[in-house]
Motif scaffolding. Structure first.
Motif, PDB file in Angstrom:
ATOM      1  N   ARG A 154     -12.429   1.765  -9.911  1.00  0.00           N
ATOM      2  CA  ARG A 154     -12.954   0.420  -9.674  1.00  0.00           C
ATOM      3  C   ARG A 154     -13.222  -0.256 -11.008  1.00  0.00           C
ATOM      4  N   LYS A 155     -12.684  -1.456 -11.172  1.00  0.00           N
ATOM      5  CA  LYS A 155     -12.899  -2.223 -12.394  1.00  0.00           C
ATOM      6  C   LYS A 155     -13.416  -3.622 -12.030  1.00  0.00           C
ATOM      7  N   THR A 156     -14.229  -4.198 -12.931  1.00  0.00           N
ATOM      8  CA  THR A 156     -14.725  -5.557 -12.761  1.00  0.00           C
ATOM      9  C   THR A 156     -14.125  -6.443 -13.851  1.00  0.00           C
ATOM     10  N   VAL A 157     -13.590  -7.590 -13.462  1.00  0.00           N
ATOM     11  CA  VAL A 157     -12.942  -8.498 -14.404  1.00  0.00           C
ATOM     12  C   VAL A 157     -13.996  -9.129 -15.310  1.00  0.00           C
ATOM     13  N   ALA A 158     -13.787  -9.012 -16.617  1.00  0.00           N
ATOM     14  CA  ALA A 158     -14.743  -9.555 -17.591  1.00  0.00           C
ATOM     15  C   ALA A 158     -14.537 -11.051 -17.809  1.00  0.00           C
ATOM     16  N   ALA A 159     -13.281 -11.492 -17.785  1.00  0.00           N
ATOM     17  CA  ALA A 159     -12.978 -12.912 -17.994  1.00  0.00           C
ATOM     18  C   ALA A 159     -11.718 -13.268 -17.209  1.00  0.00           C
ATOM     19  N   ALA A 160     -11.613 -14.540 -16.835  1.00  0.00           N
ATOM     20  CA  ALA A 160     -10.448 -14.990 -16.067  1.00  0.00           C
ATOM     21  C   ALA A 160      -9.167 -14.659 -16.816  1.00  0.00           C
ATOM     22  N   ASP A 161      -8.173 -14.212 -16.061  1.00  0.00           N
ATOM     23  CA  ASP A 161      -6.929 -13.779 -16.700  1.00  0.00           C
ATOM     24  C   ASP A 161      -5.816 -13.794 -15.665  1.00  0.00           C
ATOM     25  N   ILE A 162      -4.610 -13.565 -16.131  1.00  0.00           N
ATOM     26  CA  ILE A 162      -3.458 -13.417 -15.243  1.00  0.00           C
ATOM     27  C   ILE A 162      -2.904 -12.020 -15.438  1.00  0.00           C
ATOM     28  N   MET A 163      -2.819 -11.263 -14.363  1.00  0.00           N
ATOM     29  CA  MET A 163      -2.345  -9.886 -14.424  1.00  0.00           C
ATOM     30  C   MET A 163      -0.844  -9.855 -14.695  1.00  0.00           C
ATOM     31  N   PRO A 164      -0.312  -8.745 -15.192  1.00  0.00           N
ATOM     32  CA  PRO A 164       1.146  -8.625 -15.420  1.00  0.00           C
ATOM     33  C   PRO A 164       1.962  -8.904 -14.158  1.00  0.00           C
ATOM     34  N   SER A 165       1.345  -8.680 -12.993  1.00  0.00           N
ATOM     35  CA  SER A 165       2.040  -8.924 -11.729  1.00  0.00           C
ATOM     36  C   SER A 165       2.096 -10.408 -11.384  1.00  0.00           C
ATOM     37  N   GLY A 166       1.329 -11.240 -12.141  1.00  0.00           N
ATOM     38  CA  GLY A 166       1.292 -12.664 -11.864  1.00  0.00           C
ATOM     39  C   GLY A 166       0.066 -13.106 -11.086  1.00  0.00           C
ATOM     40  N   HIS A 167      -0.723 -12.149 -10.603  1.00  0.00           N
ATOM     41  CA  HIS A 167      -1.926 -12.479  -9.848  1.00  0.00           C
ATOM     42  C   HIS A 167      -3.014 -13.016 -10.777  1.00  0.00           C
ATOM     43  N   GLU A 168      -3.667 -14.087 -10.368  1.00  0.00           N
ATOM     44  CA  GLU A 168      -4.774 -14.645 -11.126  1.00  0.00           C
ATOM     45  C   GLU A 168      -6.072 -13.968 -10.710  1.00  0.00           C
ATOM     46  N   VAL A 169      -6.898 -13.642 -11.670  1.00  0.00           N
ATOM     47  CA  VAL A 169      -8.199 -13.037 -11.392  1.00  0.00           C
ATOM     48  C   VAL A 169      -9.279 -13.825 -12.124  1.00  0.00           C
ATOM     49  N   LYS A 170     -10.471 -13.827 -11.562  1.00  0.00           N
ATOM     50  CA  LYS A 170     -11.590 -14.558 -12.137  1.00  0.00           C
ATOM     51  C   LYS A 170     -12.676 -13.585 -12.576  1.00  0.00           C
ATOM     52  N   ALA A 171     -13.504 -14.024 -13.501  1.00  0.00           N
ATOM     53  CA  ALA A 171     -14.613 -13.189 -13.977  1.00  0.00           C
ATOM     54  C   ALA A 171     -15.489 -12.780 -12.801  1.00  0.00           C
ATOM     55  N   ASP A 173     -14.520 -10.665 -10.464  1.00  0.00           N
ATOM     56  CA  ASP A 173     -13.688 -10.087  -9.405  1.00  0.00           C
ATOM     57  C   ASP A 173     -13.639  -8.569  -9.544  1.00  0.00           C
ATOM     58  N   THR A 174     -13.496  -7.901  -8.423  1.00  0.00           N
ATOM     59  CA  THR A 174     -13.372  -6.445  -8.409  1.00  0.00           C
ATOM     60  C   THR A 174     -11.921  -6.044  -8.184  1.00  0.00           C
ATOM     61  N   ILE A 175     -11.438  -5.130  -9.009  1.00  0.00           N
ATOM     62  CA  ILE A 175     -10.070  -4.624  -8.872  1.00  0.00           C
ATOM     63  C   ILE A 175     -10.138  -3.138  -8.554  1.00  0.00           C
ATOM     64  N   LEU A 176      -9.476  -2.730  -7.490  1.00  0.00           N
ATOM     65  CA  LEU A 176      -9.415  -1.325  -7.099  1.00  0.00           C
ATOM     66  C   LEU A 176      -8.025  -0.784  -7.422  1.00  0.00           C
ATOM     67  N   ILE A 177      -7.985   0.306  -8.166  1.00  0.00           N
ATOM     68  CA  ILE A 177      -6.724   0.930  -8.563  1.00  0.00           C
ATOM     69  C   ILE A 177      -6.616   2.277  -7.868  1.00  0.00           C
ATOM     70  N   SER A 178      -5.568   2.461  -7.091  1.00  0.00           N
ATOM     71  CA  SER A 178      -5.368   3.729  -6.396  1.00  0.00           C
ATOM     72  C   SER A 178      -4.642   4.713  -7.305  1.00  0.00           C
ATOM     73  N   LEU A 179      -5.403   5.604  -7.934  1.00  0.00           N
ATOM     74  CA  LEU A 179      -4.802   6.610  -8.807  1.00  0.00           C
ATOM     75  C   LEU A 179      -3.960   7.586  -7.988  1.00  0.00           C
ATOM     76  N   HIS A 180      -4.377   7.830  -6.742  1.00  0.00           N
ATOM     77  CA  HIS A 180      -3.614   8.722  -5.856  1.00  0.00           C
ATOM     78  C   HIS A 180      -2.214   8.165  -5.631  1.00  0.00           C
ATOM     79  N   SER A 181      -2.117   6.855  -5.445  1.00  0.00           N
ATOM     80  CA  SER A 181      -0.801   6.229  -5.236  1.00  0.00           C
ATOM     81  C   SER A 181      -0.003   6.178  -6.530  1.00  0.00           C
ATOM     82  N   MET A 182      -0.682   5.870  -7.651  1.00  0.00           N
ATOM     83  CA  MET A 182       0.012   5.784  -8.940  1.00  0.00           C
ATOM     84  C   MET A 182       0.693   7.097  -9.294  1.00  0.00           C
ATOM     85  N   GLY A 183       0.038   8.228  -8.962  1.00  0.00           N
ATOM     86  CA  GLY A 183       0.598   9.533  -9.276  1.00  0.00           C
ATOM     87  C   GLY A 183       1.818   9.885  -8.452  1.00  0.00           C
TER      88      GLY A 183
END
Length: 226
Positions: A154-171, A173-183
């Motif tokens: 689980r990560k929290t966005v520190a500042a508004a940004d655009i992800m490499p995927s093109g998705h916009e995120v705001k300060a 926002d919570t981002i959930l990363i599935s390490l199980h899926s990444m592996g």
């Protein structure tokens, strides 16, 4: 439930009380009477050194609440991650006897210099003994790739940004990363991504560990919190 102190919230509050009491006892045991406003370790003897003592001596951790939190985080990080990973290690090794043979062959030269105290006694390998065993480490990493001890990050966005995927995120926002899926992503690990293969972590000659960036293998986190 939290306001009424009932159900799971009541159990959680009780658990917090027990853990805080335990932490307070540990801190008191590792400390001595405050001298000139600074806490000192009970002993400077290396045999008595531990993680908690080093934090007690750190002026940045004079706040007891912060010290409690650090102690509890180390207790959980050192217990739950190992307790979760080891069963999966043994599960994978049980299904791959050939890999067990390779690990045993690397351990044999070290074991030959260790004589058990009695017949049937457990043989204990020191950390320095196992550091050169790159294949054993590769087997552990391969287990963590397929069965990460923390399957979601689980990560929290520190500042508004655009992800490499093109998705916009705001300060905030919570981002959930599935390490199980990444592996298990073919794009990251190849067509054999579902196979248990420690060799993927080794160089072609099998003598050294291959570098894998932390943003690809997040089992130990990445960035400033690695």
């Amino acid at each position: 439930m939290r306001r009424l102190n009932i159900g799971s919230e009541r159990k959680l509050r009780t658990a917090h009380t027990v853990l805080r009491r335990f932490a307070a006892e540990m801190i008191e045991e590792r400390s001595k009477i405050t001298l000139n406003g600074r806490r000192c370790a009970l002993s400077n003897d290396d045999e008595n050194e531990d993680i908690l003592s080093s934090y007690i001596n750190d002026p940045d951790y004079t706040d007891n609440d912060l010290l409690h939190a650090v102690l509890l985080s180390f207790m959980l990080a050192g217990r739950d991650t190992i307790g979760t990973t080891l069963p999966w290690v043994f599960y994978n090794l049980a299904q791959n006897p050939g890999i067990v043979s390779i690990i045993c062959s690397q351990l044999s030269p070290i074991a030959s210099h260790k004589v058990p105290a009695s017949t049937g006694a457990m043989m204990i390998f020191e950390p320095e003994d196992t550091k050169p065993l790159v294949y054993l480490r590769a087997a552990l990493y391969e287990t963590l790739r397929l069965y990460p001890s923390a399957p979601i990050e689980r990560k929290t966005v520190a500042a508004a940004d655009i992800m490499p995927s093109g998705h916009e995120v705001k300060a905030g926002d919570t981002i959930l990363i599935s390490l199980h899926s990444m592996g298990r992503l073919e794009d990251l690990w190849g067509k054999d991504c579902l196979d248990y293969n420690p060799n993927r972590w080794l160089s072609k000659d099998g003598n050294t560990q291959r570098y894998v960036p932390s943003h690809k293998f997040l089992a130990f986190n990445s960035g400033s919190r690695i």
